[in-house]
Design an enzyme around this catalytic site. Sequence first.
Site, PDB file in Angstrom:
ATOM      1  N   HIS A 158       0.400  -1.224   0.478  1.00 11.42           N
ATOM      2  CA  HIS A 158      -0.394   0.449  -0.006  1.00 11.42           C
ATOM      3  C   HIS A 158       0.934   1.134  -0.297  1.00 11.42           C
ATOM      4  CE1 HIS A 158      -3.945  -1.566   0.657  1.00 11.42           C
ATOM      5  NE2 HIS A 158      -3.576  -2.693   1.112  1.00 11.42           N
ATOM      6  N   ASP A 366       3.554   9.423  -0.477  1.00 17.45           N
ATOM      7  CA  ASP A 366       2.012   8.856  -0.027  1.00 17.45           C
ATOM      8  C   ASP A 366       2.277   7.572  -1.313  1.00 17.45           C
ATOM      9  OD1 ASP A 366      -0.426   8.336   1.141  1.00 17.45           O
ATOM     10  OD2 ASP A 366      -1.157   9.973   1.363  1.00 17.45           O
TER      11      ASP A 366
HETATM   12  P1  ADQ Z   1      -3.344   5.784   4.857  1.00 13.13           P
HETATM   13  O1  ADQ Z   1      -1.877   6.256   5.254  1.00 13.13           O
HETATM   14  O2  ADQ Z   1      -3.823   5.783   6.183  1.00 13.13           O
HETATM   15  O3  ADQ Z   1      -2.876   4.682   3.471  1.00 13.13           O
HETATM   16  P2  ADQ Z   1      -4.924   7.671   2.718  1.00 13.13           P
HETATM   17  O4  ADQ Z   1      -5.275   6.555   1.894  1.00 13.13           O
HETATM   18  O5  ADQ Z   1      -4.896   8.837   2.883  1.00 13.13           O
HETATM   19  O6  ADQ Z   1      -3.617   7.387   3.681  1.00 13.13           O
HETATM   20  O7  ADQ Z   1      -6.252   6.524   3.873  1.00 13.13           O
HETATM   21  C1  ADQ Z   1      -6.500   6.998   5.078  1.00 13.13           C
HETATM   22  C2  ADQ Z   1      -8.211   7.220   5.605  1.00 13.13           C
HETATM   23  O8  ADQ Z   1      -8.754   7.657   6.566  1.00 13.13           O
HETATM   24  C3  ADQ Z   1      -9.272   7.829   4.606  1.00 13.13           C
HETATM   25  O9  ADQ Z   1     -10.006   6.321   4.572  1.00 13.13           O
HETATM   26  C4  ADQ Z   1      -9.597   9.358   5.303  1.00 13.13           C
HETATM   27  O10 ADQ Z   1     -11.301   8.875   5.445  1.00 13.13           O
HETATM   28  C5  ADQ Z   1      -9.579   8.219   6.672  1.00 13.13           C
HETATM   29  N1  ADQ Z   1      -9.531   9.721   7.392  1.00 13.13           N
HETATM   30  C6  ADQ Z   1      -8.143   9.682   7.752  1.00 13.13           C
HETATM   31  N2  ADQ Z   1      -8.454  11.090   8.505  1.00 13.13           N
HETATM   32  C7  ADQ Z   1      -9.606  10.643   9.008  1.00 13.13           C
HETATM   33  C8  ADQ Z   1     -10.055  11.250  10.461  1.00 13.13           C
HETATM   34  N3  ADQ Z   1      -9.958  12.061  11.102  1.00 13.13           N
HETATM   35  N4  ADQ Z   1     -11.990  10.894  11.120  1.00 13.13           N
HETATM   36  C9  ADQ Z   1     -12.322  10.261  10.255  1.00 13.13           C
HETATM   37  N5  ADQ Z   1     -11.217   8.825   9.015  1.00 13.13           N
HETATM   38  C10 ADQ Z   1     -10.090   9.951   8.396  1.00 13.13           C
HETATM   39  C11 ADQ Z   1      -1.951   3.693   3.663  1.00 13.13           C
HETATM   40  C12 ADQ Z   1      -1.621   4.372   1.788  1.00 13.13           C
HETATM   41  C13 ADQ Z   1      -1.799   5.538   1.182  1.00 13.13           C
HETATM   42  C14 ADQ Z   1      -2.664   4.560   0.790  1.00 13.13           C
HETATM   43  C15 ADQ Z   1      -3.557   3.673   1.673  1.00 13.13           C
HETATM   44  C16 ADQ Z   1      -4.628   1.901   0.572  1.00 13.13           C
HETATM   45  O11 ADQ Z   1      -0.301   5.734   3.735  1.00 13.13           O
HETATM   46  O12 ADQ Z   1      -1.014   5.979   0.169  1.00 13.13           O
HETATM   47  O13 ADQ Z   1      -4.307   5.324   0.092  1.00 13.13           O
HETATM   48  O14 ADQ Z   1      -3.326   3.285   2.940  1.00 13.13           O
HETATM   49  O15 ADQ Z   1      -4.125   1.479   0.324  1.00 13.13           O
END
Ligand code: ADQ
Length: 471
Positions: A158, A366
Amino acid sequence: MSRLIVISNRVSTPKPRSAEGAQGGLAVALAAALREYRGLWFGWSGEKTEEFTGQINLQRAEGVTTATIDLEEQDVDEYYNGYANRTLWPLFHYRIDLAEFDRSFGAGYERVNERFAETVAPLIEPDDLVWVHDYHLVPLGQQLRQNGVKNRIGFFLHIPWPPHRLMVSLPFHQRLVRSMLDYDLIGFQTEEWLESFHHYVERELGGTVHPDGRIEVGDRTVETAAFPIGVDAADFERLLVARDAINAFETLRRSAEGKKVVIGVDRLDYSKGIEERFNGYRRFLEENPDWHGKVSLLQIAPPSRGEVHTYEAIRDTLDALSGRINGEFAHVDWVPIRYVNQGYPRAGLAGFYRAADVALVTPLRDGMNLVAKEFVAAQDPDDPGVLILSRFAGAAHQMKDAILINPYSKDEVSDAIRAALAMPRPERLRRWEAMIDSVRKEDVLAWRHDFVAALAGQGASIPLAAEPLPA
Ligand code: ADQ
């Protein structure tokens, strides 16, 4: 009938959809995939015990069967807080300055991967497809083979795969990468990470990379490909009519009192570039006094990985920086930054995205970034907001109609904010329409389908029952 066995570090018992927001991107994506299919999700419960017992806790919730194990304290310190989050995470996000190399971390990582393999192997039936996730479990395929598992096993990373020259700074890097040769399929988020992996295989392992993505090292051939992850866009759009989403929308609009709202939503992590974002916003305020009192930044960032020191440090830095910027620019009736350290249910988040005029999604690195896609999915088709996106997020490869910026440059962040706030409606519409199309098509269901189809074998129909599990 074949089943899908998903194995990831954490298994969070699926929550009702309305409460999913507090889960991470991976958790939500996997629950959505497993809900569609017969299968099992195996991993750590998140609980610590005195001694590892290997006892499996089987549960069924929201249409998904989960099998979890507890880990002992030393495992969590060395494997999870140690090798996964203090060695691999920073290194794979190009932060070699933060990467810690400690022999005990590596030993703990291998031990936990062995424990996972020994515990899950008896649950795997001959026709099952096995799908291993992420940087916590890189060597799990090899461990499963050593436990007699002959099934097709796929691995999906990921996070980014670092450039070859960075990767070789990891002690025993060859041992880690060679362990991946026991998979049948290895998936990455983007062509960029896939290419970095291919370079490593050619230069370090003397392997051959075929045009169709197969790699050959010695007598092993492994398929490799990019499978960009998406969001459940349809579900996100449906959520917008939920009471929680409407309340969140109205609360944010009311509190903005006619001002423009710029939003940031991230796990509190140094890779997300929140400090650089705040500094870019400060530059914008310095350079654009005419915007004072007319715009406000809402940054939502729930703490994560609190047991790792660098995460405490970034939290302190952001507390101080947001306070300094507010101290410098605020008036009695205007606060430039609202900085909130909590998670929100998915519907609430959807309402906030919809209420915002601009999203700042500026990670320094990311794998993909789901927030960018969620923001686009949540916009009003008649009056969409503007996405400012880091060039260094995997999502930038698909979302070229965002305003793409270098998140390290305060000037670029500042200029992008000014351009986004002033962008006329026809241009906002054109950019959003170009992006929503791929957000809808390349969604989490397509991602799951493509990976599973590739794992099931070329030309074969997917041998999984597309029938939901009984509740
Ligand atoms: P993450 O590093 O966790 O994921 P991201 O892809 O942005 O990063 O996903 C974050 C998730 O958490 C989103 O669905 C978002 O809605 C949720 N989230 C963030 N802040 C929040 C809040 N305050 N309240 C509720 N929900 C919140 C890892 C990798 C990424 C990759 C994903 C999926 O680092 O690059 O996109 O896995 O593969």
